[in-house]
Scaffold this active site. Structure first.
Site: not given
Length: 593
Positions: A128-129, A311, A313, A315-316, A420
């Site tokens: 992710s982030h 971010d 990946d 999703d944010r 998300k």
């Protein structure tokens, strides 16, 4: 189709358990070098396949999605997973071009590619982030046939397998495949790898959610301008194709749009930490005329009317307008309040939800609109059950879709996928602005929407303090001390505020009846203010203590104060209640968002 002559024989490789392979709220995350060590990835992937087979998932002859966020070592990991998939009995593997799929796109592929629901699940190689690179972080997560993260009963079984694994299976004689362009590889014996445009399925799903013509009208408005910072993560190809290509934003509107294995690394303004918040999205924040506290600063160039960031990946999301920051909690509430402007919800919302630490702004909107609203633990999988309620997964349960949900950690989404979705959130805001601009005859901004919202619903002033890299044992001691005092502080005053209750958040899932205990420490005051403590499950080194602060101001109150200033008295109370400095040696947070 390209024919590949290769030996599909299965090699059985002896191995032994490796400690610590327990997925957190967003999969298994460790340092990259640990993942690269002998058998580390293979052990975990084999444990997932063993779990799937034990749970009677149709692995044999099935279709599996495998891709990632483009971080360092993804190309090598994806090739390993492909070879292990065929050894496990998979017949077809789907990969995005370049081995890329954003996390929401992977969910869209599982749910919508081909005839829909053709895949039994997928691996997403992402942390992710978290920063990428050989000296930074790596991660992997398995998503199920509904496109959502593995439920706890599945991850618990994975952990059991990691503790007893003795061998893994791999078709190690299959050559590494070129994933750079769309192509289908026929490996023989009914085995194939299909490489497809990484954007196409997600775009197709998003087109069912939004009125692209309306958004094009906004983007072509003479007073409108925008910037979308992809922070060198996986969102780049999606932003270029959707925002600039489909919606007609000017070339260059999407910046840092080439995915890099280290997300820009130490040399980037965000030091490779592709996390869309006021602290790390420094280029975007500066471009929008703000500092890291979200306060206006002078700018020597025109400030765009709309700004967003993604971010690693994708999703944010982060949403801003000129010299104005929309907090994630407010963003969620405002999207729900204006959901009638989004075609996806033309027949109305049936449900909405927030993670427990997210502000109660959503609850106020839901109550006024008569929409069922849920408070769940942190982790997108808890939203998934609510979205699947009333479907074939839970046919005897109430239906809550159409559905919108979100988290204070810059995650927002809906029931079109089971993750998300950063791009969805950006398009939701653009859709709302487009429809309001059409109606008013002049450009409407995010700040206009926020001010209108607060005048109707009041404002939940909110901030999150992150204390990163603290000693894990000490932070756990601190959490235990607060837990031991649960229920004992009601009626007492702290900083002139009377405590209504203090408890440990526990969630009973209304869909499957599962119980999630110890989901955070809550201090709730009589005026509705809240202080929340949690230990994060997304880091890889030490522990991160998250402190959430919230104070409500009614619609007839003072609505234009700076949020970080409003909650400072709550922060002082929180430090007193937790004795954080005594336990961790820390008083100043690493990040404030």
């Amino acid at each position: 189709m390209a024919k590949v002559d290769c030996d599909l024989s299965v090699s059985t490789v002896p191995t032994s358990p490796i400690a610590g392979q327990k997925p957190g709220t967003s999969g298994l995350r460790k340092k990259t070098k640990e993942f690269m060590s002998e058998n580390y990835l293979a052990n975990f992937v084999q444990s997932v396949f063993n779990t799937l087979i034990e749970m009677k998932t149709p692995v044999q002859g099935g279709t599996l999605v495998v891709s990632g966020d483009g971080r360092f070592w993804n190309p090598e990991a994806i090739q390993i997973i492909i070879k292990m998939a065929f050894a496990a009995g998979v017949s077809r593997v789907w990969c995005g071009t370049g081995g890329l799929l954003s996390t929401p796109a992977l969910s869209a592929v599982i749910r919508a590619r081909g005839k829909g629901f053709e895949s039994f699940g997928g691996f997403i190689c992402s942390a992710s982030h978290n920063p990428g690179g050989i000296n930074d972080d790596y991660g992997i997560k398995y998503n199920c046939e509904n496109g959502g993260p593995s439920p706890e009963k599945m991850t618990d079984l994975m952990v059991e397998w990691t503790a007893k694994i003795a061998e893994y299976k791999i078709c190690d004689k299959i050559p590494d495949l070129d994933l750079s362009k769309p192509i289908t590889y026929d490996l023989g014996d009914g085995k194939s790898v299909e490489v497809f445009d990484c954007v196409e399925d997600h775009l197709a799903v998003l087109k069912t959610c939004f009125d692209f013509d309306s958004i094009r009208g906004l983007i072509s408005h003479p007073d409108f301008s925008m910037t979308y910072d992809c922070m060198s993560g996986v969102q780049g190809p999606y932003a270029i194709k959707i925002v600039e290509g489909e919606l007609g934003a000017a070339a260059g509107s999407c910046k840092n749009a080439v995915p890099l294995p280290d997300f820009g690394g130490p040399e980037s303004a965000w030091h490779g930490h592709a996390d869309p918040n006021l602290t790390y999205a420094v280029e975007l924040v500066r471009d929008m005329g703000l500092n890291k506290e979200g306060l206006p600063i002078a700018s020597d160039k025109p400030i765009p009317k709309f700004g967003a960031a993604a971010d690693g990946d994708a999703d944010r999301n982060m949403i801003l307008s000129s010299q104005f920051f929309v907090s994630p909690s407010d963003s969620l509430a405002m999207i729900v309040a204006n959901s009638d402007l989004i075609p996806q919800f033309k027949d109305g919302l049936k449900g909405c939800a927030r993670s427990m630490p997210t502000s109660g702004a959503l609850d106020i909107v839901a109550k006024k609109k008569g929409i069922e609203c849920f408070e769940v633990p942190t982790g997108w999988k808890f939203f998934g059950n609510l979205m699947d309620s009333g479907t074939h997964y839970f046919p005897d349960k109430k239906t809550y879709t159409p559905f919108i949900c979100g988290e204070e950690s810059f995650g927002t989404g809906a029931d079109h996928v089971r993750e998300k979705d950063g791009m969805w959130a950006v398009l939701a805001w653009l859709q709302i602005l487009a429809k309001k601009t059409e109606k008013s005859g002049k450009l409407v901004t995010c700040e206009d929407v926020a001010n209108e919202h607060w005048k109707e619903y009041g404002r939940n002033y909110y901030a999150r303090y992150d204390y990163e890299g603290v000693d894990k044992a000490k932070s756990e001691e601190m959490m235990k001390m607060m837990s031991d005092k649960a229920g004992s502080l009601a009626g007492q005053e702290f900083g002139g505020m009377k405590m209504k209750t203090n408890d440990i958040f526990e969630y009973v899932d209304p869909v499957d009846g599962s119980v999630s205990k110890n989901q955070g420490i809550r201090y709730i005051f009589e005026d509705g203010s809240r202080i929340i403590f949690r230990l994060s499950g997304t880091g890889v080194a030490g522990a991160t203590v998250r402190l959430y602060l919230e104070k409500y101001e009614a619609a007839d109150g003072s609505l234009n104060q700076h949020q970080f200033e409003v909650v400072k008295p709550l922060a002082a109370i929180a430090l007193e209640l937790s004795q954080l400095q005594t336990y961790t040696g820390r008083e100043t947070p690493t990040v404030i968002t």
